[in-house]
Scaffold this active site. Structure first.
Site, PDB file in Angstrom:
ATOM      1  N   CYS A   4     -26.032 120.113   7.844  1.00 31.32           N
ATOM      2  CA  CYS A   4     -24.891 120.452   6.983  1.00 31.32           C
ATOM      3  C   CYS A   4     -25.456 120.901   5.638  1.00 31.32           C
ATOM      4  O   CYS A   4     -26.147 120.140   4.951  1.00 31.32           O
ATOM      5  CB  CYS A   4     -23.969 119.246   6.804  1.00 31.32           C
ATOM      6  N   CYS A   7     -24.453 118.692   2.693  1.00 36.79           N
ATOM      7  CA  CYS A   7     -25.166 117.406   2.687  1.00 36.79           C
ATOM      8  C   CYS A   7     -26.577 117.622   2.140  1.00 36.79           C
ATOM      9  O   CYS A   7     -27.085 116.795   1.376  1.00 36.79           O
ATOM     10  CB  CYS A   7     -25.225 116.808   4.092  1.00 36.79           C
ATOM     11  N   ASP A  30     -20.716 127.906  -7.412  1.00 38.79           N
ATOM     12  CA  ASP A  30     -20.690 128.630  -6.141  1.00 38.79           C
ATOM     13  C   ASP A  30     -21.714 129.766  -6.203  1.00 38.79           C
ATOM     14  O   ASP A  30     -21.830 130.473  -7.201  1.00 38.79           O
ATOM     15  CB  ASP A  30     -19.279 129.178  -5.882  1.00 38.79           C
ATOM     16  N   HIS A  46     -20.360 112.828   3.941  1.00 36.87           N
ATOM     17  CA  HIS A  46     -19.929 113.950   4.780  1.00 36.87           C
ATOM     18  C   HIS A  46     -18.531 113.717   5.333  1.00 36.87           C
ATOM     19  O   HIS A  46     -18.310 112.806   6.128  1.00 36.87           O
ATOM     20  CB  HIS A  46     -20.903 114.193   5.939  1.00 36.87           C
ATOM     21  N   GLY A  91     -10.250 130.048   6.244  1.00 39.29           N
ATOM     22  CA  GLY A  91     -11.396 130.586   5.514  1.00 39.29           C
ATOM     23  C   GLY A  91     -12.477 129.574   5.209  1.00 39.29           C
ATOM     24  O   GLY A  91     -13.361 129.840   4.393  1.00 39.29           O
ATOM     25  N   HIS A  96     -17.855 120.902   5.318  1.00 39.45           N
ATOM     26  CA  HIS A  96     -18.057 119.681   4.508  1.00 39.45           C
ATOM     27  C   HIS A  96     -17.032 119.814   3.384  1.00 39.45           C
ATOM     28  O   HIS A  96     -17.033 120.835   2.671  1.00 39.45           O
ATOM     29  CB  HIS A  96     -19.500 119.650   3.990  1.00 39.45           C
ATOM     30  N   HIS A  98     -14.871 120.410   0.392  1.00 40.48           N
ATOM     31  CA  HIS A  98     -15.213 120.916  -0.942  1.00 40.48           C
ATOM     32  C   HIS A  98     -13.977 121.511  -1.583  1.00 40.48           C
ATOM     33  O   HIS A  98     -13.120 122.076  -0.911  1.00 40.48           O
ATOM     34  CB  HIS A  98     -16.347 121.945  -0.889  1.00 40.48           C
ATOM     35  N   HIS A 100     -12.873 124.237  -4.424  1.00 42.89           N
ATOM     36  CA  HIS A 100     -13.240 125.331  -5.315  1.00 42.89           C
ATOM     37  C   HIS A 100     -12.436 125.160  -6.610  1.00 42.89           C
ATOM     38  O   HIS A 100     -11.233 124.889  -6.564  1.00 42.89           O
ATOM     39  CB  HIS A 100     -12.810 126.685  -4.722  1.00 42.89           C
TER      40      HIS A 100
HETATM   41  P1  5GP Z   1     -15.377 127.965   2.036  1.00 43.75           P
HETATM   42  O1  5GP Z   1     -15.580 129.388   2.507  1.00 43.75           O
HETATM   43  O2  5GP Z   1     -15.844 126.989   3.087  1.00 43.75           O
HETATM   44  O3  5GP Z   1     -14.037 127.658   1.492  1.00 43.75           O
HETATM   45  O4  5GP Z   1     -16.351 127.794   0.797  1.00 43.75           O
HETATM   46  C1  5GP Z   1     -17.729 127.693   0.914  1.00 43.75           C
HETATM   47  C2  5GP Z   1     -18.307 128.186  -0.375  1.00 43.75           C
HETATM   48  O5  5GP Z   1     -19.632 127.745  -0.459  1.00 43.75           O
HETATM   49  C3  5GP Z   1     -18.336 129.704  -0.496  1.00 43.75           C
HETATM   50  O6  5GP Z   1     -17.585 130.105  -1.643  1.00 43.75           O
HETATM   51  C4  5GP Z   1     -19.812 130.028  -0.614  1.00 43.75           C
HETATM   52  O7  5GP Z   1     -20.076 131.075  -1.535  1.00 43.75           O
HETATM   53  C5  5GP Z   1     -20.416 128.723  -1.070  1.00 43.75           C
HETATM   54  N1  5GP Z   1     -21.763 128.503  -0.611  1.00 43.75           N
HETATM   55  C6  5GP Z   1     -22.242 128.659   0.665  1.00 43.75           C
HETATM   56  N2  5GP Z   1     -23.544 128.350   0.717  1.00 43.75           N
HETATM   57  C7  5GP Z   1     -23.901 127.981  -0.550  1.00 43.75           C
HETATM   58  C8  5GP Z   1     -25.147 127.538  -1.114  1.00 43.75           C
HETATM   59  O8  5GP Z   1     -26.182 127.426  -0.466  1.00 43.75           O
HETATM   60  N3  5GP Z   1     -25.129 127.259  -2.452  1.00 43.75           N
HETATM   61  C9  5GP Z   1     -24.007 127.370  -3.217  1.00 43.75           C
HETATM   62  N4  5GP Z   1     -24.103 127.071  -4.514  1.00 43.75           N
HETATM   63  N5  5GP Z   1     -22.824 127.772  -2.709  1.00 43.75           N
HETATM   64  C10 5GP Z   1     -22.778 128.078  -1.386  1.00 43.75           C
HETATM   65 ZN    ZN Z   2     -22.055 117.481   5.063  1.00 42.19          ZN
END
Ligand code: 5GP
Ligand code: ZN
Length: 112
Positions: A4, A7, A30, A46, A91, A96, A98, A100
């Site tokens: 993950c 994680c 991000d 997690h 989306g 995990h 999170h 935004h």
């Molecule tokens: P989701 O698409 O799941 O709502 O959001 C995942 C977010 O994690 C995305 O906005 C993506 O840019 C960010 N993200 C993915 N991998 C990484 C990483 O390795 N480092 C950072 N800082 N952000 C990441």
């Molecule tokens: Zn995780």
């Protein structure tokens, strides 16, 4: 949890640009910002996402919102959006939990 990415970020195995860290949460920018200010708040524990919140783990959600409010004040954000995507269709690309936090530009509604 093995494999993950969040994680691994929480454990410091993958670097991130940290804003805040304590024993329960990590806040970091991000990697692909969608607004002038775009950071993520994750529990260190997690949890797959918002659809997996239970009476046993829900206290972390209240704590995350406390942390968000504190950072927003520290950053002087008068307006911001908190988003959590759950499941592929919504989306979610990282399974995990999170949140935004987006700010610094006019944000459209409804989301596309
Ligand atoms: P989701 O698409 O799941 O709502 O959001 C995942 C977010 O994690 C995305 O906005 C993506 O840019 C960010 N993200 C993915 N991998 C990484 C990483 O390795 N480092 C950072 N800082 N952000 C990441
Ligand atoms: Zn995780």
């Amino acid at each position: 949890m093995e494999d993950c990415i969040f994680c691994k970020i929480a454990a410091g195995e993958i670097p991130s640009k940290k804003i805040h860290e304590d024993e329960r949460v990590l806040v970091f920018y991000d990697i692909d910002p969608q607004a002038p200010t775009h950071f993520l708040v994750i529990p260190k524990e997690h949890i797959k996402g918002a659809g997996e919140i239970t009476p046993e783990n829900s206290d972390i959600v209240a704590y995350i919102f406390e942390v968000i409010a504190r950072i927003a004040k520290d950053f002087g954000l008068e307006s911001f959006r908190v988003v959590t995507n759950y499941g592929v269709e919504a989306g979610q690309s990282v399974p995990h939990l999170h949140f935004h936090v987006l700010a610094g530009r006019e944000l459209g509604w409804p989301p596309g």
